[in-house]
Write an enzyme that holds these catalytic residues in place. Structure first.
Site, PDB file in Angstrom:
ATOM      1  N   LYS A  11     -23.205 -57.207 -22.379  1.00 24.36           N
ATOM      2  CA  LYS A  11     -22.767 -57.871 -21.090  1.00 24.36           C
ATOM      3  C   LYS A  11     -22.632 -59.278 -20.858  1.00 24.36           C
ATOM      4  O   LYS A  11     -23.261 -60.112 -21.629  1.00 24.36           O
ATOM      5  CB  LYS A  11     -23.395 -57.346 -19.755  1.00 24.36           C
ATOM      6  CG  LYS A  11     -23.107 -55.661 -19.561  1.00 24.36           C
ATOM      7  CD  LYS A  11     -23.956 -55.272 -18.281  1.00 24.36           C
ATOM      8  CE  LYS A  11     -23.648 -53.612 -18.124  1.00 24.36           C
ATOM      9  NZ  LYS A  11     -24.381 -53.206 -16.802  1.00 24.36           N
ATOM     10  N   TYR A  51     -15.719 -49.086 -14.442  1.00 22.50           N
ATOM     11  CA  TYR A  51     -16.633 -48.454 -13.466  1.00 22.50           C
ATOM     12  C   TYR A  51     -16.220 -47.783 -12.211  1.00 22.50           C
ATOM     13  O   TYR A  51     -16.821 -47.979 -11.196  1.00 22.50           O
ATOM     14  CB  TYR A  51     -17.411 -49.764 -12.918  1.00 22.50           C
ATOM     15  CG  TYR A  51     -18.655 -50.304 -13.987  1.00 22.50           C
ATOM     16  CD1 TYR A  51     -19.724 -49.305 -14.584  1.00 22.50           C
ATOM     17  CD2 TYR A  51     -18.683 -51.388 -14.664  1.00 22.50           C
ATOM     18  CE1 TYR A  51     -20.557 -49.752 -15.263  1.00 22.50           C
ATOM     19  CE2 TYR A  51     -19.467 -51.831 -15.395  1.00 22.50           C
ATOM     20  CZ  TYR A  51     -20.583 -51.106 -15.730  1.00 22.50           C
ATOM     21  OH  TYR A  51     -21.468 -51.291 -16.832  1.00 22.50           O
ATOM     22  N   PHE A  59     -22.897 -51.893  -4.324  1.00 22.61           N
ATOM     23  CA  PHE A  59     -22.983 -53.068  -5.480  1.00 22.61           C
ATOM     24  C   PHE A  59     -21.777 -53.172  -6.279  1.00 22.61           C
ATOM     25  O   PHE A  59     -21.776 -53.998  -7.075  1.00 22.61           O
ATOM     26  CB  PHE A  59     -24.169 -52.818  -6.335  1.00 22.61           C
ATOM     27  CG  PHE A  59     -24.057 -51.546  -7.056  1.00 22.61           C
ATOM     28  CD1 PHE A  59     -23.239 -51.241  -8.045  1.00 22.61           C
ATOM     29  CD2 PHE A  59     -25.062 -50.499  -6.459  1.00 22.61           C
ATOM     30  CE1 PHE A  59     -23.462 -49.931  -8.769  1.00 22.61           C
ATOM     31  CE2 PHE A  59     -25.136 -49.088  -7.233  1.00 22.61           C
ATOM     32  CZ  PHE A  59     -24.039 -49.085  -8.282  1.00 22.61           C
ATOM     33  N   ARG A  87     -29.225 -45.011 -24.951  1.00 15.57           N
ATOM     34  CA  ARG A  87     -29.695 -45.045 -23.783  1.00 15.57           C
ATOM     35  C   ARG A  87     -31.219 -45.332 -23.814  1.00 15.57           C
ATOM     36  O   ARG A  87     -31.869 -45.925 -22.918  1.00 15.57           O
ATOM     37  CB  ARG A  87     -29.318 -43.896 -22.880  1.00 15.57           C
ATOM     38  CG  ARG A  87     -28.111 -43.341 -22.372  1.00 15.57           C
ATOM     39  CD  ARG A  87     -27.267 -44.184 -21.604  1.00 15.57           C
ATOM     40  NE  ARG A  87     -27.975 -44.459 -20.165  1.00 15.57           N
ATOM     41  CZ  ARG A  87     -27.680 -44.944 -19.040  1.00 15.57           C
ATOM     42  NH1 ARG A  87     -26.405 -45.588 -19.194  1.00 15.57           N
ATOM     43  NH2 ARG A  87     -28.043 -44.977 -18.164  1.00 15.57           N
ATOM     44  N   THR A  93     -31.965 -48.835 -15.798  1.00 19.39           N
ATOM     45  CA  THR A  93     -31.092 -49.612 -15.429  1.00 19.39           C
ATOM     46  C   THR A  93     -31.756 -51.131 -14.768  1.00 19.39           C
ATOM     47  O   THR A  93     -31.218 -52.015 -14.995  1.00 19.39           O
ATOM     48  CB  THR A  93     -30.348 -49.013 -14.136  1.00 19.39           C
ATOM     49  OG1 THR A  93     -29.996 -47.758 -14.528  1.00 19.39           O
ATOM     50  CG2 THR A  93     -29.276 -49.760 -13.508  1.00 19.39           C
ATOM     51  N   ARG A 104     -33.033 -53.938 -22.343  1.00 24.79           N
ATOM     52  CA  ARG A 104     -33.224 -54.635 -20.956  1.00 24.79           C
ATOM     53  C   ARG A 104     -34.768 -55.100 -20.737  1.00 24.79           C
ATOM     54  O   ARG A 104     -34.535 -55.983 -19.908  1.00 24.79           O
ATOM     55  CB  ARG A 104     -32.784 -53.228 -20.038  1.00 24.79           C
ATOM     56  CG  ARG A 104     -31.518 -53.073 -19.871  1.00 24.79           C
ATOM     57  CD  ARG A 104     -30.764 -51.979 -19.312  1.00 24.79           C
ATOM     58  NE  ARG A 104     -29.602 -51.900 -18.908  1.00 24.79           N
ATOM     59  CZ  ARG A 104     -28.794 -50.729 -18.544  1.00 24.79           C
ATOM     60  NH1 ARG A 104     -29.630 -49.611 -18.224  1.00 24.79           N
ATOM     61  NH2 ARG A 104     -27.485 -50.951 -18.116  1.00 24.79           N
ATOM     62  N   GLU A 128     -14.819 -43.627 -22.344  1.00 30.29           N
ATOM     63  CA  GLU A 128     -14.802 -45.041 -22.304  1.00 30.29           C
ATOM     64  C   GLU A 128     -14.527 -45.734 -23.713  1.00 30.29           C
ATOM     65  O   GLU A 128     -14.143 -46.729 -23.844  1.00 30.29           O
ATOM     66  CB  GLU A 128     -16.474 -45.593 -22.193  1.00 30.29           C
ATOM     67  CG  GLU A 128     -16.699 -45.149 -20.775  1.00 30.29           C
ATOM     68  CD  GLU A 128     -18.480 -45.256 -20.354  1.00 30.29           C
ATOM     69  OE1 GLU A 128     -19.026 -45.493 -21.170  1.00 30.29           O
ATOM     70  OE2 GLU A 128     -18.786 -44.920 -19.350  1.00 30.29           O
TER      71      GLU A 128
HETATM   72  P1  ATP Z   1     -24.240 -49.146 -17.205  1.00 29.46           P
HETATM   73  O1  ATP Z   1     -23.361 -48.091 -16.714  1.00 29.46           O
HETATM   74  O2  ATP Z   1     -24.312 -50.416 -16.922  1.00 29.46           O
HETATM   75  O3  ATP Z   1     -24.948 -48.624 -18.662  1.00 29.46           O
HETATM   76  P2  ATP Z   1     -26.513 -47.561 -16.075  1.00 29.46           P
HETATM   77  O4  ATP Z   1     -25.954 -46.338 -16.428  1.00 29.46           O
HETATM   78  O5  ATP Z   1     -28.084 -47.634 -16.101  1.00 29.46           O
HETATM   79  O6  ATP Z   1     -25.823 -48.768 -16.231  1.00 29.46           O
HETATM   80  P3  ATP Z   1     -25.375 -47.008 -13.266  1.00 29.46           P
HETATM   81  O7  ATP Z   1     -26.108 -46.200 -12.380  1.00 29.46           O
HETATM   82  O8  ATP Z   1     -24.244 -46.602 -14.043  1.00 29.46           O
HETATM   83  O9  ATP Z   1     -26.562 -47.637 -14.379  1.00 29.46           O
HETATM   84  O10 ATP Z   1     -24.856 -48.321 -12.729  1.00 29.46           O
HETATM   85  C1  ATP Z   1     -23.892 -49.244 -13.321  1.00 29.46           C
HETATM   86  C2  ATP Z   1     -24.240 -50.943 -13.039  1.00 29.46           C
HETATM   87  O11 ATP Z   1     -24.365 -50.993 -11.694  1.00 29.46           O
HETATM   88  C3  ATP Z   1     -26.006 -51.120 -13.428  1.00 29.46           C
HETATM   89  O12 ATP Z   1     -26.116 -51.538 -14.648  1.00 29.46           O
HETATM   90  C4  ATP Z   1     -26.224 -52.272 -12.574  1.00 29.46           C
HETATM   91  O13 ATP Z   1     -25.824 -53.347 -13.307  1.00 29.46           O
HETATM   92  C5  ATP Z   1     -25.209 -51.835 -11.185  1.00 29.46           C
HETATM   93  N1  ATP Z   1     -26.336 -51.005 -10.320  1.00 29.46           N
HETATM   94  C6  ATP Z   1     -26.725 -49.801 -10.454  1.00 29.46           C
HETATM   95  N2  ATP Z   1     -27.538 -49.483  -9.452  1.00 29.46           N
HETATM   96  C7  ATP Z   1     -27.672 -50.743  -8.623  1.00 29.46           C
HETATM   97  C8  ATP Z   1     -28.435 -51.049  -7.485  1.00 29.46           C
HETATM   98  N3  ATP Z   1     -29.048 -49.949  -6.996  1.00 29.46           N
HETATM   99  N4  ATP Z   1     -28.301 -52.093  -7.084  1.00 29.46           N
HETATM  100  C9  ATP Z   1     -27.621 -52.989  -7.658  1.00 29.46           C
HETATM  101  N5  ATP Z   1     -26.961 -52.906  -8.807  1.00 29.46           N
HETATM  102  C10 ATP Z   1     -26.878 -51.811  -9.394  1.00 29.46           C
HETATM  103 MG    MG Z   2     -23.698 -46.162 -15.990  1.00 23.86          MG
END
Ligand code: ATP
Ligand code: MG
Length: 140
Positions: A11, A51, A59, A87, A93, A104, A128
């Site tokens: 990112k 996304y 968010f 993962r 996250t 992370r 993706e």
């Molecule tokens: P990614 O999809 O980026 O790999 P992830 O699968 O761990 O991350 P997701 O739930 O898919 O998490 O959320 C996508 C992105 O949105 C996260 O990487 C984070 O930057 C943001 N995000 C998710 N949950 C929150 C939250 N509660 N508050 C702020 N940002 C969030």
């Molecule tokens: Mg995700």
């Protein structure tokens, strides 16, 4: 165990910190191979489309703004159980909740700017990878 492909994104925060190589090293030293890779500055439409599953979340606007704030590296990783392995290497996250040694935990400070994306299922990996690469761009 089966050979899988998964999509990873380094990112904008990690690209700004000049740690692309350190993140690639985590993948390579843990049995994942780079099968395709390019740098890109995502457009707003690309970030929103990528996304889309989160578009109703509070968010979403911040997430899209962050993802277009600078260039990213999009890559396909291949290996045994690559989706879950990636993962695990990424960590939770929220970097504060991520296990020691994960990407992370080592390289990110906040849930908003958390260094890497990784596909979370075989269906999302397929979608993706196709979002960023055509078949001829995948080398193994
Ligand atoms: P990614 O999809 O980026 O790999 P992830 O699968 O761990 O991350 P997701 O739930 O898919 O998490 O959320 C996508 C992105 O949105 C996260 O990487 C984070 O930057 C943001 N995000 C998710 N949950 C929150 C939250 N509660 N508050 C702020 N940002 C969030
Ligand atoms: Mg995700």
């Amino acid at each position: 165990m089966s050979i899988q492909k998964t999509l990873s994104i380094i990112k904008p925060d990690a690209v700004r910190k000049n740690i692309i190589g350190q993140i690639l090293s985590k993948f390579e030293s843990n049995g994942l191979k780079v099968a395709a890779m390019k740098m890109k500055h995502l457009t707003q439409a690309e970030a929103e489309g990528f996304y889309a599953e989160h578009k109703e979340r509070g968010f979403f606007g911040d997430l899209v703004r962050f993802m277009i704030s600078g260039p990213v590296v999009v890559l396909v990783l291949a290996g045994n159980d690559a989706i879950l392995k990636n993962r695990e290497l990424m960590g939770a996250t929220d970097p504060k909740k991520a296990e020691p040694g994960t990407i992370r935990r080592e390289f990110a400070e906040s849930i908003d700017e958390n260094a890497v994306h990784g596909s979370d299922s075989s269906q999302s990996a397929e979608r993706e990878i196709a979002f960023f690469f055509n078949a001829a761009e995948l080398v193994n």
